[in-house]
Design a protein around this motif. Structure first.
Motif, PDB file in Angstrom:
ATOM      1  N   PHE A 124      -5.136  -3.229  -4.429  1.00 51.06           N
ATOM      2  CA  PHE A 124      -3.915  -2.528  -4.132  1.00 51.06           C
ATOM      3  C   PHE A 124      -3.441  -1.035  -5.000  1.00 51.06           C
ATOM      4  O   PHE A 124      -2.731  -0.595  -3.302  1.00 51.06           O
ATOM      5  CB  PHE A 124      -2.791  -3.719  -4.731  1.00 51.06           C
ATOM      6  CG  PHE A 124      -3.129  -4.653  -5.037  1.00 51.06           C
ATOM      7  CD1 PHE A 124      -3.018  -5.946  -3.887  1.00 51.06           C
ATOM      8  CD2 PHE A 124      -3.937  -6.013  -6.021  1.00 51.06           C
ATOM      9  CE1 PHE A 124      -3.008  -7.188  -3.965  1.00 51.06           C
ATOM     10  CE2 PHE A 124      -3.934  -7.095  -6.075  1.00 51.06           C
ATOM     11  CZ  PHE A 124      -4.025  -7.872  -5.015  1.00 51.06           C
ATOM     12  N   ALA A 139      -4.684   4.764   1.764  1.00 56.55           N
ATOM     13  CA  ALA A 139      -4.123   4.079   2.358  1.00 56.55           C
ATOM     14  C   ALA A 139      -3.658   4.307   3.459  1.00 56.55           C
ATOM     15  O   ALA A 139      -3.301   2.504   3.867  1.00 56.55           O
ATOM     16  CB  ALA A 139      -2.822   4.812   1.282  1.00 56.55           C
ATOM     17  N   ASN A 183      -6.110   2.820   5.179  1.00 54.15           N
ATOM     18  CA  ASN A 183      -6.759   1.072   5.444  1.00 54.15           C
ATOM     19  C   ASN A 183      -5.875   0.470   5.705  1.00 54.15           C
ATOM     20  O   ASN A 183      -5.740  -0.445   6.755  1.00 54.15           O
ATOM     21  CB  ASN A 183      -6.832   0.633   3.878  1.00 54.15           C
ATOM     22  CG  ASN A 183      -8.164   1.394   3.374  1.00 54.15           C
ATOM     23  OD1 ASN A 183      -9.333   1.074   4.018  1.00 54.15           O
ATOM     24  ND2 ASN A 183      -8.357   1.318   1.684  1.00 54.15           N
ATOM     25  N   SER A 184      -4.269   0.941   5.910  1.00 50.82           N
ATOM     26  CA  SER A 184      -3.615  -0.290   6.140  1.00 50.82           C
ATOM     27  C   SER A 184      -3.367  -0.095   8.022  1.00 50.82           C
ATOM     28  O   SER A 184      -3.064  -1.140   8.331  1.00 50.82           O
ATOM     29  CB  SER A 184      -2.882   0.931   5.961  1.00 50.82           C
ATOM     30  OG  SER A 184      -2.027   0.792   4.483  1.00 50.82           O
ATOM     31  N   HIS A 203      -4.363   3.268  -3.257  1.00 50.55           N
ATOM     32  CA  HIS A 203      -5.159   3.969  -3.035  1.00 50.55           C
ATOM     33  C   HIS A 203      -5.474   5.905  -3.658  1.00 50.55           C
ATOM     34  O   HIS A 203      -4.705   5.500  -4.202  1.00 50.55           O
ATOM     35  CB  HIS A 203      -5.404   3.935  -1.513  1.00 50.55           C
ATOM     36  CG  HIS A 203      -4.670   2.942  -0.848  1.00 50.55           C
ATOM     37  ND1 HIS A 203      -4.518   1.431  -1.267  1.00 50.55           N
ATOM     38  CD2 HIS A 203      -6.277   1.885   0.210  1.00 50.55           C
ATOM     39  CE1 HIS A 203      -4.965   0.621  -0.500  1.00 50.55           C
ATOM     40  NE2 HIS A 203      -5.938   0.855   0.428  1.00 50.55           N
ATOM     41  N   HIS A 257       0.708  -1.206   0.269  1.00 48.02           N
ATOM     42  CA  HIS A 257      -0.135  -0.017  -0.217  1.00 48.02           C
ATOM     43  C   HIS A 257       1.031   1.657  -0.079  1.00 48.02           C
ATOM     44  O   HIS A 257       1.176   2.213  -0.873  1.00 48.02           O
ATOM     45  CB  HIS A 257      -0.886   0.035   1.171  1.00 48.02           C
ATOM     46  CG  HIS A 257      -2.049  -1.139   1.170  1.00 48.02           C
ATOM     47  ND1 HIS A 257      -3.187  -1.402   2.130  1.00 48.02           N
ATOM     48  CD2 HIS A 257      -2.642  -2.168   0.347  1.00 48.02           C
ATOM     49  CE1 HIS A 257      -3.462  -2.363   2.164  1.00 48.02           C
ATOM     50  NE2 HIS A 257      -3.433  -2.451   0.558  1.00 48.02           N
ATOM     51  N   GLY A 259      -8.993   1.208  -3.656  1.00 42.91           N
ATOM     52  CA  GLY A 259      -8.884   0.848  -2.420  1.00 42.91           C
ATOM     53  C   GLY A 259      -9.288  -0.297  -1.890  1.00 42.91           C
ATOM     54  O   GLY A 259      -9.794  -0.994  -2.921  1.00 42.91           O
ATOM     55  N   ALA A 260      -8.438  -1.294  -0.978  1.00 46.09           N
ATOM     56  CA  ALA A 260      -8.858  -2.653  -0.354  1.00 46.09           C
ATOM     57  C   ALA A 260      -9.955  -2.006   0.688  1.00 46.09           C
ATOM     58  O   ALA A 260     -10.182  -2.985   1.301  1.00 46.09           O
ATOM     59  CB  ALA A 260      -7.395  -2.765   0.439  1.00 46.09           C
ATOM     60  N   TRP A 296       1.585   3.971  -3.028  1.00 52.63           N
ATOM     61  CA  TRP A 296       1.541   5.396  -2.659  1.00 52.63           C
ATOM     62  C   TRP A 296       2.518   6.507  -3.049  1.00 52.63           C
ATOM     63  O   TRP A 296       2.486   7.369  -3.582  1.00 52.63           O
ATOM     64  CB  TRP A 296       0.974   5.547  -1.528  1.00 52.63           C
ATOM     65  CG  TRP A 296       0.587   7.256  -1.231  1.00 52.63           C
ATOM     66  CD1 TRP A 296      -0.067   8.065  -1.853  1.00 52.63           C
ATOM     67  CD2 TRP A 296       1.969   7.843  -0.379  1.00 52.63           C
ATOM     68  NE1 TRP A 296       0.292   9.373  -1.247  1.00 52.63           N
ATOM     69  CE2 TRP A 296       1.550   9.128  -0.037  1.00 52.63           C
ATOM     70  CE3 TRP A 296       2.899   7.051   0.519  1.00 52.63           C
ATOM     71  CZ2 TRP A 296       1.938  10.525   0.177  1.00 52.63           C
ATOM     72  CZ3 TRP A 296       3.930   8.540   1.220  1.00 52.63           C
ATOM     73  CH2 TRP A 296       3.129   9.674   0.641  1.00 52.63           C
TER      74      TRP A 296
END
Length: 255
Positions: free
Chosen positions: A67, A75, A78-79, A69, A25, A125-126, A29
């Motif tokens: 994968f 990012a 979500n991380s 964002h 991620h 996005g995840a 980015w």
């Protein structure tokens, strides 16, 4: 279950899939938004989930948005969600089933977006995959109570409700991806949880040989002393450098 007590190195060693996903991620980015490298910005455009292009046969776009964002905050959030809610499932399911559950939920979320979203809709996005993790936890609460205690069940229910409400009321959110990702997690849960064992924070803890009084002259750390110092600190240096780059990127957006 959701409170991390591991050291940095223990986390990496115990949860390699979560570590890889978070690193991916932040790496993507950095390459796209922060550095703006042409090859990666083109890759992001190719990976973007666009319903119109999927309808034309570009079916990889049902997978690749998981994968990437839309910015640093996306990012990072979500991380952070993965750090909190992923480790217990990675341990309980094992690496392969966790990957199946995570990617499967994300793909189901993207398929739902394609089927019910507008033709010109685009997304990254995840979040759908992460909502899938919540779906697995919800299945545990109602069908596999042996895998989750009441206190953690209340945490999951509270956050899941908040997540659904925020999905509905906040603009710019892929409602289809979130809701179908959640549904995907529930549907995949009976398969991936078939042989799951309850989470234990000590299962991945390093073990040490127990020594008796007769071992008084034996130094159990003698092999570690032969390692070069830089090897011991290399993981911290690499992740520390990555964190610094992330902070610089955030500051650059604020200036």
């Amino acid at each position: 279950m959701f409170f991390r007590t591991e050291s940095f190195q223990q986390f990496i060693r115990s949860y390699p899939i979560i570590t890889f996903l978070i690193g991916l991620h932040l790496f993507l980015w950095l390459m796209t938004d922060f550095l703006g490298l042409p090859i990666f910005t083109q890759l992001e455009r190719t990976a973007l989930g666009v319903n119109q292009y999927i309808a034309q046969g570009e079916y990889w776009r049902l997978v690749t948005p998981i994968f990437f964002h839309a910015g640093f905050t996306h990012a990072l959030f979500n991380s952070f969600s993965l750090v909190l809610f992923g480790p217990a499932l990675e341990q309980m399911l094992g690496k392969t089933k966790f990957i199946v559950a995570y990617l499967g939920s994300g793909i189901i979320g993207n398929v739902g977006t394609y089927l019910f979203g507008p033709d010109i809709y685009a997304h990254l996005g995840a979040s759908g995959a992460i909502f899938g993790l919540f779906g697995i936890y919800l299945y545990m609460i109602y069908a596999r109570k042996d895998l989750i205690d009441q206190a953690n069940a209340q945490v999951v229910l509270t956050i899941a409700v908040i997540g659904v409400i925020m999905t509905i009321i906040r603009p710019g959110i892929n409602v289809y991806g979130h809701m179908f990702g959640l549904l995907g997690g529930v549907l995949l849960a009976p398969i991936v949880l078939a042989r799951a064992r309850p989470y234990s924070p000590y299962r991945n803890a390093p073990t040490r040989k127990s020594y008796t009084d007769t071992d008084i002259g034996f130094d159990p750390n003698r092999w570690n002393k032969r390692r070069l110092p830089w090897r011991k600190f290399l993981p911290k240096l690499l992740w520390g450098g990555l964190i610094i780059l992330v902070l610089l990127g955030l500051l650059a957006r604020l200036v």
